[in-house]
Design a protein around this motif. Structure first.
Motif, PDB file in Angstrom:
ATOM      1  N   GLN A  93      96.565  38.045 -94.035  1.00  0.00           N
ATOM      2  CA  GLN A  93      96.685  39.446 -93.682  1.00  0.00           C
ATOM      3  C   GLN A  93      95.773  40.288 -94.574  1.00  0.00           C
ATOM      4  O   GLN A  93      95.564  39.969 -95.741  1.00  0.00           O
ATOM      5  CB  GLN A  93      98.127  39.916 -93.864  1.00  0.00           C
TER       6      GLN A  93
ATOM      7  N   ILE B 207      94.610  44.568 -95.495  1.00  0.00           N
ATOM      8  CA  ILE B 207      94.789  46.003 -95.299  1.00  0.00           C
ATOM      9  C   ILE B 207      93.581  46.726 -95.880  1.00  0.00           C
ATOM     10  O   ILE B 207      92.872  46.191 -96.741  1.00  0.00           O
ATOM     11  CB  ILE B 207      96.082  46.514 -95.973  1.00  0.00           C
TER      12      ILE B 207
ATOM     13  N   GLN C  70      94.859  52.480 -96.400  1.00  0.00           N
ATOM     14  CA  GLN C  70      96.238  52.022 -96.197  1.00  0.00           C
ATOM     15  C   GLN C  70      96.903  51.722 -97.540  1.00  0.00           C
ATOM     16  O   GLN C  70      98.073  52.047 -97.750  1.00  0.00           O
ATOM     17  CB  GLN C  70      96.253  50.781 -95.304  1.00  0.00           C
TER      18      GLN C  70
ATOM     19  N   THR D  41     110.770  44.955 -90.162  1.00  0.00           N
ATOM     20  CA  THR D  41     109.428  45.310 -90.622  1.00  0.00           C
ATOM     21  C   THR D  41     108.848  44.207 -91.501  1.00  0.00           C
ATOM     22  O   THR D  41     107.687  43.829 -91.354  1.00  0.00           O
ATOM     23  CB  THR D  41     109.464  46.634 -91.401  1.00  0.00           C
TER      24      THR D  41
ATOM     25  N   GLU E 270     100.597  44.061 -92.605  1.00  0.00           N
ATOM     26  CA  GLU E 270      99.755  44.943 -91.791  1.00  0.00           C
ATOM     27  C   GLU E 270     100.591  45.913 -90.970  1.00  0.00           C
ATOM     28  O   GLU E 270     100.277  47.103 -90.876  1.00  0.00           O
ATOM     29  CB  GLU E 270      98.849  44.105 -90.878  1.00  0.00           C
ATOM     30  N   VAL E 271     101.663  45.409 -90.372  1.00  0.00           N
ATOM     31  CA  VAL E 271     102.558  46.280 -89.597  1.00  0.00           C
ATOM     32  C   VAL E 271     103.236  47.293 -90.514  1.00  0.00           C
ATOM     33  O   VAL E 271     103.356  48.484 -90.174  1.00  0.00           O
ATOM     34  CB  VAL E 271     103.612  45.448 -88.843  1.00  0.00           C
TER      35      VAL E 271
ATOM     36  N   ARG F  38     100.975  50.149 -91.427  1.00  0.00           N
ATOM     37  CA  ARG F  38     100.769  51.053 -90.282  1.00  0.00           C
ATOM     38  C   ARG F  38     101.956  51.993 -90.117  1.00  0.00           C
ATOM     39  O   ARG F  38     101.797  53.169 -89.781  1.00  0.00           O
ATOM     40  CB  ARG F  38     100.557  50.238 -89.000  1.00  0.00           C
ATOM     41  N   VAL F  39     103.159  51.470 -90.342  1.00  0.00           N
ATOM     42  CA  VAL F  39     104.351  52.330 -90.323  1.00  0.00           C
ATOM     43  C   VAL F  39     104.231  53.398 -91.408  1.00  0.00           C
ATOM     44  O   VAL F  39     104.549  54.577 -91.180  1.00  0.00           O
ATOM     45  CB  VAL F  39     105.635  51.492 -90.528  1.00  0.00           C
TER      46      VAL F  39
ATOM     47  N   GLN G 181     101.500  54.649 -92.564  1.00  0.00           N
ATOM     48  CA  GLN G 181     100.514  55.627 -92.112  1.00  0.00           C
ATOM     49  C   GLN G 181     101.125  56.646 -91.145  1.00  0.00           C
ATOM     50  O   GLN G 181     100.734  57.822 -91.141  1.00  0.00           O
ATOM     51  CB  GLN G 181      99.343  54.908 -91.427  1.00  0.00           C
ATOM     52  N   LEU G 182     102.062  56.196 -90.323  1.00  0.00           N
ATOM     53  CA  LEU G 182     102.720  57.107 -89.386  1.00  0.00           C
ATOM     54  C   LEU G 182     103.679  58.058 -90.103  1.00  0.00           C
ATOM     55  O   LEU G 182     103.813  59.230 -89.723  1.00  0.00           O
ATOM     56  CB  LEU G 182     103.484  56.303 -88.328  1.00  0.00           C
TER      57      LEU G 182
END
Length: 363
Positions: A2, A4, A8, A127, A133-134, A137-138, A140-141
């Motif tokens: 993985q 990032i 991130q 999660t 990576e997921v 991204r969470v 970042q949201l």
């Protein structure tokens, strides 16, 4: 493997370090000089980060447990790595319990804590099972929501004129000693020393050369923000009220009254704390899983559920919130320097010694 990006990583550092920190008026032992104690601890935290980055640069593709095994040997290093994994799980448990207590006090007073804690841990476990990576991204949201909400709270406090600079005086009324005692080890351990977790995640950053610069800027920005929040809470509540408040930021926001129209902004603070607690508990949970996987070789997906059950079960060991806070702020912060300072410093010294021996042999 993985990977990032550097942005991130920056967001992960910012949201993680903020985490549940606004839940408490940290450094209150120094009374109105708490912000000075925060500043000292933040500066010391940057020095710790320098040490962590020096260790990381020795093996950029290695995580924390791999670094332990490289420096201390397979068996001793593996044992230390597992011990650190248990500590990550313990810290994650504390955030799970914080969510349960916060929800019971501020939102769902009739809902059993075990249900709230189970739901938030299930979301965190899901999660973690999806990987780093997921997770980022969470983050970042969630980051823009947190940034706008904090900016709105600060703006409304300034508009309503609640902060009173006189609450910050006199400066150093009792000398420098109370400030020093408030800063070390407590404020250094929480939150600034918690960036030791990045030794787990730095190996997954694609732009290895940018790690140091991005980390320093992110940590400096968080430090300035936390000092500012400390000043705002103290200037609104004063040292006496802030020292007896269980959720000082929530009490500050409850005081906002604008034109008999805008009030009851508790939901904003609760949302902010949920975001911070979720990110922090998930990052610590994931770090524990990564560490166990690195030491034992057990597949990542098989580590998620057992560690999650351990975190959930241990969250009920503390009988009430008063005991929970006492353990966290008076006991835990005295032990955590072992993982944040002592072990990394020992790694740094062992590495220097090995390097010195290698040079001696070649000469």
């Amino acid at each position: 493997m993985q990977q990032i990006g550097k942005r991130q990583m920056s967001i992960l550092i910012i949201v993680f370090l903020i985490g549940s920190t606004p839940l408490f008026e940290l450094g209150i032992k120094a009374k109105q000089d708490a912000w000075i104690a925060m500043t000292l601890a933040a500066a010391a935290g940057l020095l710790l980060t320098v040490m962590y980055l020096r260790i990381h640069k020795r093996a950029p593709e290695a995580g924390l447990s791999e670094l332990y095994m490289m420096h201390f040997g397979k068996w001793l290093g593996g044992a230390v790595g597992l011990l650190h994994a248990c500590w990550f799980a313990y810290e994650s448990m504390r955030n799970v319990r914080d969510v349960g207590e916060l929800t019971s006090m501020a939102l769902l007073t009739l809902t059993p804590k075990w249900i709230v804690m189970l739901l938030i841990l299930l979301a965190s476990a899901y999660t973690v099972s999806k990987g780093l990576e997921v997770f980022v991204r969470v983050g970042q949201l969630l980051f823009p929501i947190a940034a706008v909400s904090y900016a709105l709270v600060l703006l409304l406090l300034l508009i309503t004129g609640l902060p009173d600079i006189h609450h910050l005086r006199p400066v150093l009324e009792n000398g420098f000693a109370p400030v020093w005692r408030a800063a070390f080890p407590d404020l250094l351990s929480f939150p600034f020393g918690q960036i030791v977790i990045m030794l787990v995640f730095w190996k997954y950053v694609a732009e290895k050369k940018e790690i140091g610069r991005i980390t320093y800027w992110s940590q400096t920005g968080v430090s300035i923000f936390l000092i500012m929040m400390n000043v705002v809470i103290m200037s609104v509540l004063g040292p006496e009220l802030a020292s007896v408040s269980s959720l000082p930021l929530l009490e500050v926001v409850q005081l906002i009254r604008l034109a008999n129209f805008l009030e009851r902004l508790d939901v904003i603070v609760t949302l902010l704390l949920f975001i911070g607690l979720y990110v922090k508990m998930t990052a610590l949970y994931m770090a524990s899983v990564f560490s166990v996987n690195a030491v034992t070789g057990i597949a990542y997906r098989y580590c998620v559920m057992p560690i999650g059950l351990l975190i959930y079960g241990s969250s009920f060991l503390e009988p009430n919130n008063t005991y929970h806070i006492w353990i966290g702020l008076d006991i835990t912060l005295k032990v955590v320097p072992l993982f944040q300072v002592a072990l990394p410093l020992l790694m740094l010294l062992v590495g220097v010694r090995k390097k010195y021996k290698a040079k001696t042999k070649t000469s």
